[in-house]
Design a protein around this motif. Sequence first.
Motif, short mmCIF file in Angstrom:
data_model
loop_
_atom_site.label_atom_id
_atom_site.label_comp_id
_atom_site.label_asym_id
_atom_site.label_seq_id
_atom_site.Cartn_x
_atom_site.Cartn_y
_atom_site.Cartn_z
N ARG A 67 52.79 31.90 35.24
CA ARG A 67 53.04 31.96 33.39
C ARG A 67 52.38 33.25 32.94
N ASP A 68 52.70 32.91 32.07
CA ASP A 68 52.49 34.19 30.77
C ASP A 68 51.43 33.28 29.39
N HIS A 118 46.82 28.32 38.75
CA HIS A 118 47.18 29.70 38.35
C HIS A 118 47.20 30.66 39.62
N GLN A 153 56.63 37.09 41.10
CA GLN A 153 55.43 36.04 40.33
C GLN A 153 56.44 34.80 39.62
N ARG A 154 57.10 35.07 38.73
CA ARG A 154 57.60 34.07 37.78
C ARG A 154 58.11 33.08 38.90
N GLU A 155 59.41 33.67 39.48
CA GLU A 155 59.55 32.22 40.64
C GLU A 155 59.31 31.60 41.24
N SER A 162 52.00 34.21 45.65
CA SER A 162 53.03 34.76 45.82
C SER A 162 53.42 36.69 46.22
N LEU A 183 54.46 38.69 33.88
CA LEU A 183 54.50 39.16 35.13
C LEU A 183 55.54 40.05 35.83
N ARG A 184 55.48 39.89 37.31
CA ARG A 184 57.11 40.46 37.91
C ARG A 184 57.61 39.39 37.67
N LEU A 185 57.93 39.34 38.43
CA LEU A 185 59.33 37.97 38.70
C LEU A 185 59.67 37.64 39.50
#
Length: 77
Positions: free
Chosen positions: A50-51, A68, A44-46, A75, A40-42
């Motif tokens: 989740r992975d 998800h 997306q995580r923010e 995002s 994931l890109r930052l």
Amino acid sequence: MTDDERRLIDLLISAHPGWRYEYLHLPGLPRWWAIRYEPLRLHQREAGARDMLGRTSLRRLARALARHDEILRRSRH
């Protein structure tokens, strides 16, 4: 794996191809897991992506993957 589980796995693979699906039988942990192939890109995580997603059943995992997908759609904006 039951026939219903095989059909649901096939549906998950076609609907969510960016994930690998695994069954693990470890006491106290979810049994069905979806693990992303691509990191994931930052941003997306923010946004809460989740992975890995783990649930006790494939039906619950399918619902989690749908939620998800919505996180990832939001995002992008």
